[in-house]
Design a protein around this motif. Structure first.
Motif, short mmCIF file in Angstrom:
data_model
loop_
_atom_site.label_atom_id
_atom_site.label_comp_id
_atom_site.label_asym_id
_atom_site.label_seq_id
_atom_site.Cartn_x
_atom_site.Cartn_y
_atom_site.Cartn_z
N ARG A 1 0.83 -1.22 0.00
CA ARG A 1 0.00 0.00 0.00
C ARG A 1 0.86 1.26 0.00
O ARG A 1 1.82 1.37 0.74
CB ARG A 1 -0.93 -0.01 1.23
N GLN A 2 0.49 2.21 -0.86
CA GLN A 2 1.21 3.49 -0.93
C GLN A 2 0.35 4.62 -0.39
O GLN A 2 0.87 5.63 0.05
CB GLN A 2 1.60 3.81 -2.38
N MET A 3 -0.97 4.48 -0.48
CA MET A 3 -1.89 5.55 -0.03
C MET A 3 -2.89 4.96 0.94
O MET A 3 -3.27 3.80 0.82
CB MET A 3 -2.71 6.12 -1.19
N GLY A 4 -3.37 5.80 1.83
CA GLY A 4 -4.46 5.39 2.73
C GLY A 4 -3.97 4.44 3.81
O GLY A 4 -2.81 4.06 3.86
N GLU A 5 -4.91 4.10 4.70
CA GLU A 5 -4.57 3.26 5.85
C GLU A 5 -4.70 1.78 5.52
O GLU A 5 -5.58 1.40 4.74
CB GLU A 5 -5.54 3.55 7.01
N VAL A 6 -3.86 0.98 6.12
CA VAL A 6 -4.00 -0.47 5.96
C VAL A 6 -5.16 -0.95 6.84
O VAL A 6 -5.64 -0.22 7.70
CB VAL A 6 -2.70 -1.20 6.36
N ASN A 7 -5.58 -2.19 6.61
CA ASN A 7 -6.69 -2.76 7.40
C ASN A 7 -6.13 -3.43 8.65
O ASN A 7 -5.50 -4.48 8.54
CB ASN A 7 -7.41 -3.84 6.58
N PHE A 8 -6.36 -2.82 9.78
CA PHE A 8 -5.95 -3.49 11.02
C PHE A 8 -7.12 -4.32 11.54
O PHE A 8 -8.29 -3.93 11.39
CB PHE A 8 -5.53 -2.47 12.08
N PRO A 9 -6.83 -5.42 12.20
CA PRO A 9 -7.93 -6.23 12.73
C PRO A 9 -8.64 -5.53 13.90
O PRO A 9 -8.01 -4.71 14.58
CB PRO A 9 -7.22 -7.51 13.22
N GLY B 1 2.40 -0.04 5.11
CA GLY B 1 2.35 -1.11 4.11
C GLY B 1 3.49 -2.03 4.47
O GLY B 1 4.57 -1.54 4.83
N PHE B 2 3.27 -3.32 4.41
CA PHE B 2 4.28 -4.22 4.97
C PHE B 2 5.62 -4.09 4.24
O PHE B 2 6.66 -3.79 4.83
CB PHE B 2 3.75 -5.65 4.91
N ASP B 3 5.60 -4.29 2.93
CA ASP B 3 6.86 -4.25 2.19
C ASP B 3 7.53 -2.88 2.30
O ASP B 3 8.75 -2.75 2.34
CB ASP B 3 6.62 -4.59 0.71
#
Ligand code: SF4
Ligand code: SF4
Length: 630
Positions: free
Chosen positions: A154-162, A182-184
């Motif tokens: 992911r480059q933009m916005g928030e990732v999905n956290f549980p 973003g993980f990578d």
């Protein structure tokens, strides 16, 4: 060298004797050959991040050379080296998680890998905001996989956290600037900032390491666990046996070693096919005996009760028994030494992943489109190798222990339902666990995780820590090679409750569980995050308020460093039984073992003596209880 001191495990000592007689070397011999480790490396003060160097600075402040050629001091060098360890560990989990997500993306009703747990798929779809109403299961699975994969890069916005991540915890990360993006990306960021001429300040460097670790725990490892459960089934409690004594005297022994569950799942399926069993019998064997090593073992045992042959430091010793037809590996924690060792026996050392080819091994790459077919070929190769077994070289130790494994979060909730009045409820929550902790029946909970390390006596740290904790009414959950140590020592049996303090013993009787719960592989530490996050949410607190700790008594890998970072950043105090290479910088030591508490409400403790570690943990847990007013 007195081998008695090398391990507390009798089968290990027996096999080390045999290795000596057979004239083969093990990791312990190689460690002895290396003599004393380099003091600069051990303190973390050598740098070879550019070709001006390598540089090594003094680990003693005010004495000797203080800066590398570029001007980096001990704090900079140590913190950069530490961050690179985290990046290495997180990258391993990242690639593992990515493979699993891609497998989920490629599931199909007529493929080798299918959706096995629809209920879990629905739960995970909800957290990724993937619509489910009236949709085909496989469409949902592919969308979930796609959503997960998007978070890797992911480059933009928030990732999905549980949703198990407590709000207060997330706020702490946001304020510190360590919320993963973003993980990578977090892995790349560390590799960039540790390049010559970038980050030269230990504090923000360590914060980057924490952010990368968090991407591992709450994103990549979390997804790896969830997606594996969707495809291969969510574990339920199941009986198994552990230690090298699980090898069969007259069976085709296949040892599965490595990490990703897809390899073991396919081999389990292939080995159960009647044609394979018939072929094994034709070769004069009683049948096919599958067992596991390291985290692949944990994955296969959690879902199928596959026997646990041993942990990290026993991988070579399995071959030394002379009774292993095939040692089948994928990625991570596989000694390259196995290739040479296998030449002294009839064992076929089979590598299956292009990410981990090992010179001298038999390459049988998993066909991504037809993995079951490759698994059949591997099983067949093992069977046809049975006739090459040299009986004069076979020695299988008699010792093995019974164990119960398979305690996923879901299974723990099922067990807790057993003590809930179904008319009053609520069912399927961590409330009973929260209640006994608040009431003080349980003093707290500990996750004992991580590897083996020949710097310390094999399994001693794991077992003494676990025994000390349960005696003090601290329930223990285990993963990784710590889990296998516990299984071998008989601590995963219900009878082990006799070693527990009165409160824990009572809880184990009522809930019908052992005092030490096997929660899976290293990526399954995300199950522990899920559990503690749920308890924190249920009590309306943050994880750092809970009387909960993490311990890695014999850690060795970079993955363990990444895990340590995300556990502490999640608010859980973490004890390390092996000193990390940071002692050359008092500044970094201060950040890890002191300052972090102000940032995160948790910090690292370094304590090589497991008995002292238990005392420190009990005191710390008592302090947390006091603060919480319980
Ligand atoms: S980055 Fe600096 S300390 Fe490291 S090797 Fe290059 S010059 Fe030496
Ligand atoms: S616990 Fe450590 S040694 Fe064991 S499989 Fe995991 S990373 Fe490897």
């Amino acid at each position: 060298m007195d081998e008695k001191v090398l391990s507390i495990d009798k089968t290990t000592l027996e096999m080390l004797d045999k290795a000596k007689k057979d004239g083969v070397k093990t990791a312990w011999d190689r460690k002895a050959e290396l003599k004393a480790a380099c003091g600069f490396g051990a303190a973390g003060v050598c740098c070879r991040n550019c070709n001006l160097g390598p540089c090594r600075v003094s680990p003693v402040p005010g004495k000797g050379v203080e800066r590398g050629i570029c001007g980096a001091d001990a704090g900079v060098i140590v913190s950069r080296n530490f961050a690179r360890m985290v990046a290495g560990g997180a990258a391993a989990h990242s690639d593992h998680g990515r493979s699993i997500a891609l497998e989920l993306y490629h599931t199909s009703p007529d493929g080798d890998i299918k959706v096995k747990d629809e209920k879990k798929l629905m739960k995970v779809a909800k957290r990724f905001n993937v619509p489910t109403e009236g949709r085909d299961i496989y469409d949902i699975a592919h969308d979930v996989a796609q959503a997960g994969l998007n978070d890797f890069g992911r480059q933009m916005g928030e990732v999905n956290f549980p949703p198990t991540l407590p709000k207060k915890r997330k706020e702490i990360w946001d304020n510190l600037g360590i919320t993963p993006r973003g993980f990578d990306r977090e892995v790349v960021s560390i590799m960039h900032s540790t390049h010559i001429g970038c980050m030269a300040d230990a504090e923000p460097m360590i914060k980057m390491a924490l952010r990368c670790g968090l991407a591992d725990g709450w994103m990549g490892s979390y997804m790896a666990t969830e997606f594996s459960d969707i495809m291969f089934g969510t574990p339920k409690s199941i009986d198994t046996e552990a230690n090298l004594g699980v090898l069969g005297g007259n069976s085709v022994n296949i040892v599965l070693h490595g990490h990703e569950p897809s390899l073991s799942e396919m081999i389990v399926q292939a080995a159960e096919e009647p044609e394979m069993i018939a072929l094994a019998k034709e070769q004069g064997a009683d049948g096919i005996n599958l067992c596991g090593m390291c985290c692949t073992a944990n994955e296969a045992t959690m879902r199928h009760g596959i026997k646990l042959a041993g942990n990290f430091m026993q991988q070579e010793l399995a071959v030394v028994t002379g009774a292993v037809e095939a040692l089948v590996v994928d990625v991570q924690c596989i000694f390259p030494a196995l290739a040479k060792l296998s030449e002294s026996y009839h064992t076929k050392f089979i590598t299956t992943s292009p990410k981990a080819y090992i010179k001298g091994s038999v390459r049988m790459e998993m066909d991504e489109e037809h993995p079951l077919q490759t698994a059949r070929e591997i099983v067949k190769a093992a069977i046809m190798n049975f006739k090459n077994r040299d009986k004069s070289k076979v020695m299988i130790p008699e010792l093995k222990s019974e164990a119960i494994v398979g305690y996923s979060t879901e299974e723990i909730l099922n067990k807790l339902d057993g003590v809930v009045n179904s008319q009053i409820g609520p069912m399927q929550t961590t409330k009973p666990l929260g209640d006994v902790i608040v009431a003080g029946v349980l003093r707290g909970a500990a996750g004992v995780v991580g590897c083996n390390n020949p710097k310390v006596q094999h399994d001693f740290g794991h077992i003494e820590t676990i025994k000390g904790l349960i005696k003090n009414d601290i329930i223990v959950v285990v993963t990784g090679c710590a889990a296998q140590a516990a299984a071998k020592a008989g601590l995963l049996k219900k009878e082990a409750r006799e070693l527990a303090g009165p409160g824990l013993k009572k809880v184990c009787e009522l809930v019908d569980i052992p005092p030490v719960l096997h929660m899976g592989s290293c990526v399954d530490i995300s199950r522990i995050l899920e559990l503690v996050g749920s308890v924190a949410n249920q009590l309306g607190t943050d994880i750092s308020d809970l009387p909960v700790v993490g311990v890695a008594p014999e850690w060795m890998s970079e993955k363990a460093v990444s895990i340590g970072c995300y556990v502490v950043a999640s608010g859980i105090d973490t004890w390390l039984g092996v000193v990390p290479p940071v002692t050359g910088s008092p500044e970094v030591v201060d950040i890890l073992t002191n300052k972090m508490e102000d940032w995160l409400g948790a910090k690292f403790f370094i304590q090589p003596d497991p008995h002292k570690a238990v005392d420190e943990i009990v005191n710390r847990i008592n302090e947390k209880r006091k603060k919480l007013g319980i």
